[in-house]
Design a protein around this motif. Structure first.
Motif, PDB file in Angstrom:
ATOM      1  N   GLU A 189      -1.880 -45.389  34.135  1.00  0.00           N
ATOM      2  CA  GLU A 189      -3.243 -45.632  33.674  1.00  0.00           C
ATOM      3  C   GLU A 189      -4.160 -44.511  34.148  1.00  0.00           C
ATOM      4  O   GLU A 189      -3.929 -43.913  35.201  1.00  0.00           O
ATOM      5  CB  GLU A 189      -3.768 -46.977  34.212  1.00  0.00           C
ATOM      6  CG  GLU A 189      -2.954 -48.192  33.789  1.00  0.00           C
ATOM      7  CD  GLU A 189      -3.433 -49.463  34.468  1.00  0.00           C
ATOM      8  OE1 GLU A 189      -4.643 -49.557  34.773  1.00  0.00           O
ATOM      9  OE2 GLU A 189      -2.591 -50.335  34.732  1.00  0.00           O
ATOM     10  N   ALA A 190      -5.208 -44.254  33.361  1.00  0.00           N
ATOM     11  CA  ALA A 190      -6.169 -43.212  33.705  1.00  0.00           C
ATOM     12  C   ALA A 190      -7.559 -43.809  33.845  1.00  0.00           C
ATOM     13  O   ALA A 190      -7.901 -44.764  33.141  1.00  0.00           O
ATOM     14  CB  ALA A 190      -6.181 -42.118  32.634  1.00  0.00           C
ATOM     15  N   GLY A 191      -8.352 -43.258  34.746  1.00  0.00           N
ATOM     16  CA  GLY A 191      -9.718 -43.736  34.934  1.00  0.00           C
ATOM     17  C   GLY A 191     -10.656 -42.596  35.261  1.00  0.00           C
ATOM     18  O   GLY A 191     -10.238 -41.565  35.795  1.00  0.00           O
ATOM     19  N   ALA A 192     -11.943 -42.742  34.921  1.00  0.00           N
ATOM     20  CA  ALA A 192     -12.943 -41.713  35.220  1.00  0.00           C
ATOM     21  C   ALA A 192     -14.320 -42.351  35.224  1.00  0.00           C
ATOM     22  O   ALA A 192     -14.570 -43.332  34.513  1.00  0.00           O
ATOM     23  CB  ALA A 192     -12.881 -40.586  34.203  1.00  0.00           C
ATOM     24  N   ASP A 193     -15.230 -41.789  36.039  1.00  0.00           N
ATOM     25  CA  ASP A 193     -16.587 -42.332  36.131  1.00  0.00           C
ATOM     26  C   ASP A 193     -17.652 -41.320  35.714  1.00  0.00           C
ATOM     27  O   ASP A 193     -18.844 -41.525  35.946  1.00  0.00           O
ATOM     28  CB  ASP A 193     -16.872 -42.832  37.551  1.00  0.00           C
ATOM     29  CG  ASP A 193     -16.779 -41.708  38.591  1.00  0.00           C
ATOM     30  OD1 ASP A 193     -16.639 -40.521  38.211  1.00  0.00           O
ATOM     31  OD2 ASP A 193     -16.839 -42.024  39.788  1.00  0.00           O
ATOM     32  N   GLY A 194     -17.228 -40.217  35.075  1.00  0.00           N
ATOM     33  CA  GLY A 194     -18.170 -39.183  34.691  1.00  0.00           C
ATOM     34  C   GLY A 194     -18.219 -38.023  35.661  1.00  0.00           C
ATOM     35  O   GLY A 194     -18.660 -36.930  35.313  1.00  0.00           O
ATOM     36  N   LYS A 195     -17.766 -38.239  36.896  1.00  0.00           N
ATOM     37  CA  LYS A 195     -17.744 -37.177  37.909  1.00  0.00           C
ATOM     38  C   LYS A 195     -16.351 -36.937  38.466  1.00  0.00           C
ATOM     39  O   LYS A 195     -15.988 -35.806  38.784  1.00  0.00           O
ATOM     40  CB  LYS A 195     -18.691 -37.521  39.055  1.00  0.00           C
ATOM     41  CG  LYS A 195     -20.164 -37.544  38.665  1.00  0.00           C
ATOM     42  CD  LYS A 195     -21.032 -37.829  39.882  1.00  0.00           C
ATOM     43  CE  LYS A 195     -22.512 -37.823  39.522  1.00  0.00           C
ATOM     44  NZ  LYS A 195     -23.372 -38.092  40.707  1.00  0.00           N
ATOM     45  N   HIS A 196     -15.591 -38.000  38.615  1.00  0.00           N
ATOM     46  CA  HIS A 196     -14.272 -37.906  39.225  1.00  0.00           C
ATOM     47  C   HIS A 196     -13.256 -38.713  38.436  1.00  0.00           C
ATOM     48  O   HIS A 196     -13.613 -39.622  37.674  1.00  0.00           O
ATOM     49  CB  HIS A 196     -14.316 -38.401  40.676  1.00  0.00           C
ATOM     50  CG  HIS A 196     -15.269 -37.636  41.538  1.00  0.00           C
ATOM     51  ND1 HIS A 196     -15.024 -36.348  41.966  1.00  0.00           N
ATOM     52  CD2 HIS A 196     -16.492 -37.980  42.039  1.00  0.00           C
ATOM     53  CE1 HIS A 196     -16.030 -35.931  42.696  1.00  0.00           C
ATOM     54  NE2 HIS A 196     -16.943 -36.892  42.752  1.00  0.00           N
ATOM     55  N   ARG A 197     -11.974 -38.379  38.678  1.00  0.00           N
ATOM     56  CA  ARG A 197     -10.892 -39.075  37.991  1.00  0.00           C
ATOM     57  C   ARG A 197     -10.011 -39.818  38.989  1.00  0.00           C
ATOM     58  O   ARG A 197      -9.880 -39.424  40.154  1.00  0.00           O
ATOM     59  CB  ARG A 197     -10.004 -38.101  37.215  1.00  0.00           C
ATOM     60  CG  ARG A 197     -10.706 -37.319  36.103  1.00  0.00           C
ATOM     61  CD  ARG A 197      -9.719 -36.908  35.027  1.00  0.00           C
ATOM     62  NE  ARG A 197      -9.179 -38.083  34.346  1.00  0.00           N
ATOM     63  CZ  ARG A 197      -9.789 -38.711  33.330  1.00  0.00           C
ATOM     64  NH1 ARG A 197     -10.944 -38.268  32.865  1.00  0.00           N
ATOM     65  NH2 ARG A 197      -9.237 -39.771  32.772  1.00  0.00           N
ATOM     66  N   THR A 198      -9.406 -40.889  38.521  1.00  0.00           N
ATOM     67  CA  THR A 198      -8.374 -41.600  39.268  1.00  0.00           C
ATOM     68  C   THR A 198      -7.180 -41.801  38.329  1.00  0.00           C
ATOM     69  O   THR A 198      -7.286 -41.645  37.116  1.00  0.00           O
ATOM     70  CB  THR A 198      -8.859 -42.966  39.772  1.00  0.00           C
ATOM     71  OG1 THR A 198      -9.270 -43.765  38.646  1.00  0.00           O
ATOM     72  CG2 THR A 198      -9.992 -42.817  40.758  1.00  0.00           C
ATOM     73  N   ALA A 199      -6.048 -42.140  38.925  1.00  0.00           N
ATOM     74  CA  ALA A 199      -4.848 -42.426  38.144  1.00  0.00           C
ATOM     75  C   ALA A 199      -4.095 -43.563  38.806  1.00  0.00           C
ATOM     76  O   ALA A 199      -4.106 -43.695  40.039  1.00  0.00           O
ATOM     77  CB  ALA A 199      -3.954 -41.194  38.037  1.00  0.00           C
ATOM     78  N   VAL A 200      -3.459 -44.374  37.996  1.00  0.00           N
ATOM     79  CA  VAL A 200      -2.581 -45.420  38.509  1.00  0.00           C
ATOM     80  C   VAL A 200      -1.145 -44.946  38.336  1.00  0.00           C
ATOM     81  O   VAL A 200      -0.699 -44.668  37.217  1.00  0.00           O
ATOM     82  CB  VAL A 200      -2.793 -46.749  37.767  1.00  0.00           C
ATOM     83  CG1 VAL A 200      -1.782 -47.794  38.263  1.00  0.00           C
ATOM     84  CG2 VAL A 200      -4.214 -47.254  37.967  1.00  0.00           C
ATOM     85  N   LEU A 201      -0.440 -44.802  39.466  1.00  0.00           N
ATOM     86  CA  LEU A 201       0.964 -44.411  39.453  1.00  0.00           C
ATOM     87  C   LEU A 201       1.826 -45.641  39.674  1.00  0.00           C
ATOM     88  O   LEU A 201       1.482 -46.525  40.458  1.00  0.00           O
ATOM     89  CB  LEU A 201       1.243 -43.374  40.545  1.00  0.00           C
ATOM     90  CG  LEU A 201       0.375 -42.107  40.527  1.00  0.00           C
ATOM     91  CD1 LEU A 201       0.846 -41.137  41.602  1.00  0.00           C
ATOM     92  CD2 LEU A 201       0.380 -41.449  39.158  1.00  0.00           C
ATOM     93  N   SER A 202       2.955 -45.678  38.985  1.00  0.00           N
ATOM     94  CA  SER A 202       3.847 -46.828  39.068  1.00  0.00           C
ATOM     95  C   SER A 202       5.240 -46.366  39.477  1.00  0.00           C
ATOM     96  O   SER A 202       5.824 -45.484  38.841  1.00  0.00           O
ATOM     97  CB  SER A 202       3.909 -47.533  37.709  1.00  0.00           C
ATOM     98  OG  SER A 202       4.824 -48.613  37.739  1.00  0.00           O
TER      99      SER A 202
END
Length: 242
Positions: free
Chosen positions: A81-94
């Motif tokens: 999964e991918a996520g972002a808030d406009g400034k930074h990114r996160t990722a979900v690793l499985s």
């Protein structure tokens, strides 16, 4: 317009059998699955960005979005999964169905080996090790795909297969124009599944970065035998090595 969407397992079958492909060593004349005239699904919210976050020059193991990557020390990890808030990114690793959310700079242990999350993009996560070793998966496919002046056209449900790797557009929708692209390896399974890419999106396939330049939605709300049927396609423009 909603076009029949294939899951990863079906994509793998299509690619390995080269259903309907017009290139690669296993070409055949299959016309592929039927089109659907069901109502379109609402478009997901656009990614808030940025496209990438972290060290853009990091060299390491590339985990491609929606795919599974073999770890050097054994085991597999997926960029789920991918996520972002406009400034930074996160990722979900499985890993083995255990999920964890990571951000750039995060240190983690996978299958007993230490890694640092060097970069997170919409299309990949780059992991480095203390000795900075790691292989950019797909880099060995330097002779594939065949492009025309750096452009590569992928047609709906027509796999383009190389010696080992293949890619196919599994889904195209309008409002706004968006598509799903699967990249699969005959030995390693699904390497990437770029869902809901739009014009301007970046994907990584075969060790190269590609910009989605055109999404032609075609005319696929009629039967494939109809003279009005026109399959859609996606044009990719090569940006350079991943």
């Amino acid at each position: 317009m909603r076009i029949t969407k294939l899951g990863g397992a079906v994509c793998l079958t299509l690619l390995l059998t080269a259903c309907g492909t017009n290139s690669g060593p296993e070409a055949s004349d299959s016309t592929g699955p039927s089109a659907s005239s069901s109502a379109p699904e609402p478009a997901p919210a656009a990614d808030k960005g940025p496209e990438c976050d972290g060290n853009k020059d990091a060299k390491g193991l590339h985990l491609l979005r929606g795919g599974t990557t073999a770890l050097p020390g054994g085991g597999k990890v997926a960029y789920a999964e991918a996520g972002a808030d406009g400034k930074h990114r996160t990722a979900v690793l499985s890993v083995d169905e255990a999920k964890q959310t990571v951000a750039p700079g995060r240190k983690l242990t996978l299958k007993g080996h230490s890694y640092t999350v060097a970069q997170i993009c919409t299309y990949r996560v780059v992991l480095t090790t203390p000795d900075h070793s790691g292989t950019n998966q797909g880099a060995h496919m330097a002779k594939w795909p065949t492009t025309s002046e750096g452009h590569w056209r992928l047609r709906w449900h027509v796999p383009d297969n190389g010696p080992e790797l293949g890619a196919v557009v599994t889904d195209i929708q309008a409002g706004p124009a968006r598509a799903s692209i699967s990249a699969t390896d005959a030995r390693r399974g699904q390497l990437a599944f770029y869902d809901d890419v739009r014009i301007g999106s970046t994907v990584e396939i075969a060790g190269k970065l590609w910009k989605v330049e055109t999404i032609d939605t075609g005319h696929m709300n009629v039967g494939m035998s109809s003279p009005d049927f026109k399959a859609g396609y996606v044009d990719l423009r090569q940006l350079g090595d991943a």
